[in-house]
Design a protein around this motif. Structure first.
Motif, PDB file in Angstrom:
ATOM      1  N   VAL A  81       0.845  -1.201   0.000  1.00  0.00           N
ATOM      2  CA  VAL A  81       0.000   0.000   0.000  1.00  0.00           C
ATOM      3  C   VAL A  81       0.879   1.250   0.000  1.00  0.00           C
ATOM      4  O   VAL A  81       0.538   2.264  -0.625  1.00  0.00           O
ATOM      5  N   GLY A  82       2.034   1.177   0.662  1.00  0.00           N
ATOM      6  CA  GLY A  82       2.980   2.291   0.597  1.00  0.00           C
ATOM      7  C   GLY A  82       3.393   2.586  -0.833  1.00  0.00           C
ATOM      8  O   GLY A  82       3.465   3.753  -1.253  1.00  0.00           O
ATOM      9  N   HIS A 122      15.068  -1.243  -4.279  1.00  0.00           N
ATOM     10  CA  HIS A 122      15.150  -0.956  -2.847  1.00  0.00           C
ATOM     11  C   HIS A 122      15.004   0.540  -2.556  1.00  0.00           C
ATOM     12  O   HIS A 122      14.543   0.914  -1.472  1.00  0.00           O
ATOM     13  N   VAL A 123      15.404   1.382  -3.503  1.00  0.00           N
ATOM     14  CA  VAL A 123      15.133   2.815  -3.345  1.00  0.00           C
ATOM     15  C   VAL A 123      13.621   3.032  -3.265  1.00  0.00           C
ATOM     16  O   VAL A 123      13.120   3.759  -2.395  1.00  0.00           O
ATOM     17  N   GLN A 124      12.901   2.390  -4.166  1.00  0.00           N
ATOM     18  CA  GLN A 124      11.439   2.486  -4.116  1.00  0.00           C
ATOM     19  C   GLN A 124      10.902   1.936  -2.799  1.00  0.00           C
ATOM     20  O   GLN A 124       9.966   2.497  -2.210  1.00  0.00           O
ATOM     21  N   ASP A 125      11.504   0.843  -2.337  1.00  0.00           N
ATOM     22  CA  ASP A 125      11.072   0.250  -1.068  1.00  0.00           C
ATOM     23  C   ASP A 125      11.262   1.215   0.098  1.00  0.00           C
ATOM     24  O   ASP A 125      10.425   1.275   1.013  1.00  0.00           O
ATOM     25  N   VAL A 126      12.364   1.951   0.088  1.00  0.00           N
ATOM     26  CA  VAL A 126      12.606   2.919   1.163  1.00  0.00           C
ATOM     27  C   VAL A 126      11.458   3.915   1.247  1.00  0.00           C
ATOM     28  O   VAL A 126      10.932   4.205   2.337  1.00  0.00           O
ATOM     29  N   ASP A 129       8.312   2.316   2.460  1.00  0.00           N
ATOM     30  CA  ASP A 129       8.396   2.007   3.888  1.00  0.00           C
ATOM     31  C   ASP A 129       8.404   3.245   4.772  1.00  0.00           C
ATOM     32  O   ASP A 129       8.081   3.151   5.964  1.00  0.00           O
ATOM     33  N   ASP A 130       8.771   4.396   4.220  1.00  0.00           N
ATOM     34  CA  ASP A 130       8.629   5.619   5.010  1.00  0.00           C
ATOM     35  C   ASP A 130       7.169   5.797   5.436  1.00  0.00           C
ATOM     36  O   ASP A 130       6.884   6.322   6.521  1.00  0.00           O
ATOM     37  N   LEU A 131       6.255   5.357   4.594  1.00  0.00           N
ATOM     38  CA  LEU A 131       4.833   5.400   4.936  1.00  0.00           C
ATOM     39  C   LEU A 131       4.408   4.167   5.729  1.00  0.00           C
ATOM     40  O   LEU A 131       3.574   4.250   6.634  1.00  0.00           O
ATOM     41  N   ALA A 132       4.993   3.016   5.390  1.00  0.00           N
ATOM     42  CA  ALA A 132       4.532   1.751   5.965  1.00  0.00           C
ATOM     43  C   ALA A 132       5.081   1.466   7.358  1.00  0.00           C
ATOM     44  O   ALA A 132       4.438   0.767   8.142  1.00  0.00           O
ATOM     45  N   PHE A 133       6.269   1.984   7.673  1.00  0.00           N
ATOM     46  CA  PHE A 133       6.881   1.658   8.960  1.00  0.00           C
ATOM     47  C   PHE A 133       5.955   1.935  10.150  1.00  0.00           C
ATOM     48  O   PHE A 133       5.834   1.085  11.043  1.00  0.00           O
ATOM     49  N   PRO A 134       5.303   3.088  10.215  1.00  0.00           N
ATOM     50  CA  PRO A 134       4.421   3.325  11.369  1.00  0.00           C
ATOM     51  C   PRO A 134       3.249   2.351  11.446  1.00  0.00           C
ATOM     52  O   PRO A 134       2.640   2.199  12.501  1.00  0.00           O
ATOM     53  N   VAL A 135       2.959   1.684  10.326  1.00  0.00           N
ATOM     54  CA  VAL A 135       1.834   0.754  10.286  1.00  0.00           C
ATOM     55  C   VAL A 135       2.249  -0.635  10.751  1.00  0.00           C
ATOM     56  O   VAL A 135       1.521  -1.302  11.489  1.00  0.00           O
ATOM     57  N   ALA A 170      24.694  -7.226  -1.691  1.00  0.00           N
ATOM     58  CA  ALA A 170      25.233  -6.211  -0.783  1.00  0.00           C
ATOM     59  C   ALA A 170      24.319  -4.988  -0.745  1.00  0.00           C
ATOM     60  O   ALA A 170      24.133  -4.368   0.307  1.00  0.00           O
ATOM     61  N   ALA A 171      23.750  -4.642  -1.901  1.00  0.00           N
ATOM     62  CA  ALA A 171      22.792  -3.534  -1.931  1.00  0.00           C
ATOM     63  C   ALA A 171      21.557  -3.865  -1.097  1.00  0.00           C
ATOM     64  O   ALA A 171      21.015  -2.999  -0.396  1.00  0.00           O
ATOM     65  N   SER A 172      21.124  -5.128  -1.150  1.00  0.00           N
ATOM     66  CA  SER A 172      19.995  -5.543  -0.315  1.00  0.00           C
ATOM     67  C   SER A 172      20.343  -5.431   1.166  1.00  0.00           C
ATOM     68  O   SER A 172      19.525  -4.993   1.979  1.00  0.00           O
ATOM     69  N   ASN A 173      21.570  -5.831   1.506  1.00  0.00           N
ATOM     70  CA  ASN A 173      22.013  -5.674   2.896  1.00  0.00           C
ATOM     71  C   ASN A 173      22.067  -4.199   3.283  1.00  0.00           C
ATOM     72  O   ASN A 173      21.677  -3.819   4.395  1.00  0.00           O
ATOM     73  N   GLY A 174      22.571  -3.378   2.365  1.00  0.00           N
ATOM     74  CA  GLY A 174      22.624  -1.945   2.634  1.00  0.00           C
ATOM     75  C   GLY A 174      21.242  -1.353   2.821  1.00  0.00           C
ATOM     76  O   GLY A 174      21.026  -0.499   3.692  1.00  0.00           O
ATOM     77  N   PHE A 175      20.302  -1.812   2.007  1.00  0.00           N
ATOM     78  CA  PHE A 175      18.916  -1.363   2.151  1.00  0.00           C
ATOM     79  C   PHE A 175      18.348  -1.779   3.502  1.00  0.00           C
ATOM     80  O   PHE A 175      17.714  -0.980   4.203  1.00  0.00           O
TER      81      PHE A 175
END
Length: 244
Positions: A81-82, A122-126, A129-135, A170-175
């Motif tokens: 949904v984010g 993962h940029v898109q995921d960030v 998740d800025d919206l999804a984290f509080p949920v 490694a990018a996934s780990n960084g994300f």
């Protein structure tokens, strides 16, 4: 609004997905976020936990049968949904017009295309998740921490002999770690850093610290130009790691 949910995997779970979606939708509304387009849901047999597709007049949510059977279906829905909310808002990370500019302006080696695509996702995921984290993160963030820690541990089992494939991991780990940094859920002394750095050492490069910092510090509301500049920086980080 969820207008339909169909079980295409034949393993049930429509009521569970519907209830989880409605709970997530309510929590988002409490935070001031409401989808404008209708959502159709499908339970499907796919190897990933889930995905979504957005069109001009609707969204489709794909939930894996595995996700339905896990305790993470609400977190998955919150994340997707984010993405939908970011798409509706025209955020640069979810804008087809910006995608076309990225293809023209961001230069990467041909061998790096899959790894960079993974890093871009993962940029898109960030931003989702800025919206999804509080949920979904939980009152103390432990749920989010455990999820991303498991992500790093799983990546450790997937290291290959292909340098760019390893850089994608490694990018996934960084994300994963960058997301925890972004939301204040990990300290500099956390052992998860050691695990991710060990992955890099075993793969023959150093990248996770720069990648985690990149994801942690992505600007919340970039202009399209600023967003493309960030992706150029991401490409440079990955290219540098590939040659050192």
């Amino acid at each position: 609004m969820l207008v339909a949910i169909v079980d295409r995997a034949g393993r049930g779970g429509t009521r569970k997905v519907k209830a989880a979606f409605e709970a997530v939708e309510t929590r988002y509304a409490e935070l001031g976020h409401t989808l404008q387009r209708p959502v159709s849901g499908e339970i499907v047999a796919i190897p990933i936990m889930g995905a979504s597709k957005s069109l001009k007049d609707r969204h489709t949510l794909y939930v894996s049968a595995r996700a339905v059977e896990s305790g993470l279906v609400d977190g998955l829905i919150a994340h997707e949904v984010g993405h939908m909310l970011r798409t509706e808002a025209g955020h640069p990370s979810h804008s087809p017009d910006v995608y076309r500019l990225i293809a023209k302006e961001v230069r990467i080696p041909r061998a790096a295309e899959a790894a960079f695509g993974q890093a871009f996702n993962h940029v898109q995921d960030v931003y989702a998740d800025d919206l999804a984290f509080p949920v979904f993160a939980g009152a103390d963030g432990r749920r989010a921490y455990d999820f991303f820690a498991a992500w790093v541990e799983n990546n450790a089992t997937m290291r290959s002999k292909n340098r760019w494939q390893n850089l994608g991991l490694a990018a996934s780990n960084g994300f994963a770690i960058g997301s925890l940094v972004r939301h204040g859920l990990i300290s500099a002394e956390d052992k998860l850093w050691d695990r991710a750095r060990a992955f890099d050492r075993e793969a023959g490069f150093q990248g996770v610290d720069a990648l985690a910092e990149f994801y942690a510090k992505l600007p919340a509301s970039p202009t399209p130009e600023d967003f493309i500049a960030e992706l150029k920086r991401l490409a440079a980080i990955m290219t540098k790691a590939s040659t050192t």
